[in-house]
Design a protein around this motif. Structure first.
Motif, PDB file in Angstrom:
ATOM      1  N   GLU A 136       0.719  -1.114   0.228  1.00 22.14           N
ATOM      2  CA  GLU A 136      -0.068   0.062   0.010  1.00 22.14           C
ATOM      3  C   GLU A 136       0.776   1.114   0.184  1.00 22.14           C
ATOM      4  O   GLU A 136       1.788   1.409   0.886  1.00 22.14           O
ATOM      5  N   TYR A 137       0.666   2.079  -1.015  1.00 20.84           N
ATOM      6  CA  TYR A 137       1.464   3.133  -1.092  1.00 20.84           C
ATOM      7  C   TYR A 137       0.633   4.397  -0.349  1.00 20.84           C
ATOM      8  O   TYR A 137      -0.413   4.875  -0.632  1.00 20.84           O
ATOM      9  N   ALA A 138       1.388   5.231   0.454  1.00 15.82           N
ATOM     10  CA  ALA A 138       0.978   6.229   1.514  1.00 15.82           C
ATOM     11  C   ALA A 138      -0.080   5.852   2.206  1.00 15.82           C
ATOM     12  O   ALA A 138      -1.138   6.385   1.819  1.00 15.82           O
ATOM     13  N   PRO A 139       0.186   4.750   3.119  1.00 14.71           N
ATOM     14  CA  PRO A 139      -0.990   4.454   3.893  1.00 14.71           C
ATOM     15  C   PRO A 139      -1.327   5.685   4.910  1.00 14.71           C
ATOM     16  O   PRO A 139      -2.286   5.660   5.527  1.00 14.71           O
ATOM     17  N   SER A 140      -0.606   6.753   5.078  1.00 12.25           N
ATOM     18  CA  SER A 140      -0.978   7.870   6.009  1.00 12.25           C
ATOM     19  C   SER A 140      -1.498   7.456   7.184  1.00 12.25           C
ATOM     20  O   SER A 140      -0.582   6.850   8.102  1.00 12.25           O
ATOM     21  N   GLY A 141      -2.842   7.808   7.620  1.00 15.31           N
ATOM     22  CA  GLY A 141      -3.220   7.447   8.929  1.00 15.31           C
ATOM     23  C   GLY A 141      -3.338   6.185   9.163  1.00 15.31           C
ATOM     24  O   GLY A 141      -3.809   5.647  10.168  1.00 15.31           O
ATOM     25  N   GLY A 142      -3.507   5.213   8.186  1.00 13.26           N
ATOM     26  CA  GLY A 142      -3.567   3.762   8.339  1.00 13.26           C
ATOM     27  C   GLY A 142      -5.230   3.275   8.215  1.00 13.26           C
ATOM     28  O   GLY A 142      -5.429   2.228   8.735  1.00 13.26           O
ATOM     29  N   TRP A 143      -5.828   3.969   7.374  1.00  7.54           N
ATOM     30  CA  TRP A 143      -7.476   3.759   7.352  1.00  7.54           C
ATOM     31  C   TRP A 143      -7.295   2.167   6.569  1.00  7.54           C
ATOM     32  O   TRP A 143      -8.018   1.335   7.212  1.00  7.54           O
ATOM     33  N   TYR A 144      -6.712   2.018   5.396  1.00  6.96           N
ATOM     34  CA  TYR A 144      -6.958   0.771   4.775  1.00  6.96           C
ATOM     35  C   TYR A 144      -5.815  -0.288   5.392  1.00  6.96           C
ATOM     36  O   TYR A 144      -5.985  -1.512   5.557  1.00  6.96           O
ATOM     37  N   THR A 145      -4.753   0.344   6.344  1.00  8.67           N
ATOM     38  CA  THR A 145      -3.814  -0.907   7.018  1.00  8.67           C
ATOM     39  C   THR A 145      -4.699  -1.616   8.080  1.00  8.67           C
ATOM     40  O   THR A 145      -4.477  -2.703   8.366  1.00  8.67           O
ATOM     41  N   GLU A 146      -5.842  -0.880   8.671  1.00  9.66           N
ATOM     42  CA  GLU A 146      -6.555  -1.526   9.623  1.00  9.66           C
ATOM     43  C   GLU A 146      -7.353  -2.810   8.977  1.00  9.66           C
ATOM     44  O   GLU A 146      -7.747  -3.767   9.747  1.00  9.66           O
TER      45      GLU A 146
END
Length: 266
Positions: free
Chosen positions: A72-82
């Motif tokens: 995942e490129y640029a997950p930033s705050g982690g919305w999709y990481t969760e």
């Protein structure tokens, strides 16, 4: 007299066994993406945005499975990481390719707060550590609402080339971004946060990707893409604060394109 009674008892027992087997079959067939979306480690404030981001349908369209290697490129705050971290934790591999800057340290803190959920996420600073992801090793690269930032910064060609290099032949690039109508002035792409579908297709194809198709799962016909402060006028940013807040909340999050590309197979 006892034999008929035993036969009747056996007749009662058999359906119970069948029910148990049936339930076991349902458990084994559970959708892994749905299970990941329901993970208790997700932030409640993020789950309420599922109605705008449609993670189940989006990840299914991109063909993400639990056994893949995913970036995942640029997950930033982690919305999709969760969602991606629990989905890939046991049988896959998950790289978070985070651009160096203000989000990198915050993202690492986000992961460290829940090591049981995110301890296997591999954070790679982009572009400095990009070589940590071996060439031709990734099944799927995903980027959500980030290509407009690349275009505004002027680094879209280099970034898509990096995606292409890390993907396996036949691998998938999945892109979601804010959609600018094709008849609008292209100059708006440098300031509004919106991009034309044709622009992303051109960038991807220049990097060597084949266009596979699009989904309207993240479309929002209420978004006219002509707001005072660009896409940031709408939720979740609401850059206008309380000015016309109810109006923008009623529109919801932006109209988004969902595009799928493929690295050509050898």
């Amino acid at each position: 007299m006892r034999l008929p009674a035993l036969l009747a008892a056996a007749a009662l027992i058999l359906p119970v066994g069948a029910v148990i087997a049936q339930h076991a079959g349902h458990h084994q067939a559970a959708d892994p993406i749905a299970t990941a979306i329901a993970a208790p480690s997700r932030t409640p404030a993020n789950t309420v945005r599922d109605k705008y981001r449609h993670p189940a349908e989006t990840l299914a369209f991109f063909g993400v499975t639990p056994k893949q290697t995913v970036v995942e490129y640029a997950p930033s705050g982690g919305w999709y990481t969760e969602i991606l971290a629990p989905l890939l934790r046991d049988h896959g591999s998950f790289y978070a390719l985070q651009p160096t800057g203000r989000y990198l340290d915050g993202y690492k803190q986000f992961l460290a707060a829940k090591p049981e959920a995110y301890g296997k996420v591999k954070v790679v600073a982009y572009p400095e550590e990009n070589s940590a992801i071996p060439a031709n090793s990734v099944d799927t690269v995903l980027t959500f609402r980030n290509v407009h930032n690349m275009v505004m910064a002027g680094n879209e060609a280099a970034t898509f080339k990096a995606f292409f290099d890390m993907l396996k032949p036949g691998g998938t690039l999945g892109v979601v971004d804010h959609r600018l109508p094709e008849d609008r002035d292209t100059a708006l792409e440098k300031s509004s946060g919106y991009l034309k579908v044709s622009t992303i297709r051109r960038i991807a194809q220049a990097a060597g990707f084949e266009y596979v198709g699009a989904s309207d799962v993240n479309a929002n016909p209420k978004d006219t893409a002509d707001w005072p402060k660009g896409v940031w006028t709408l939720p979740p940013t609401l850059s206008q604060k309380d000015v016309d807040k109810d109006k923008y909340l009623a529109i919801g999050e932006s109209d988004r394109m969902t595009l799928k590309f493929r690295k050509p197979a050898k």
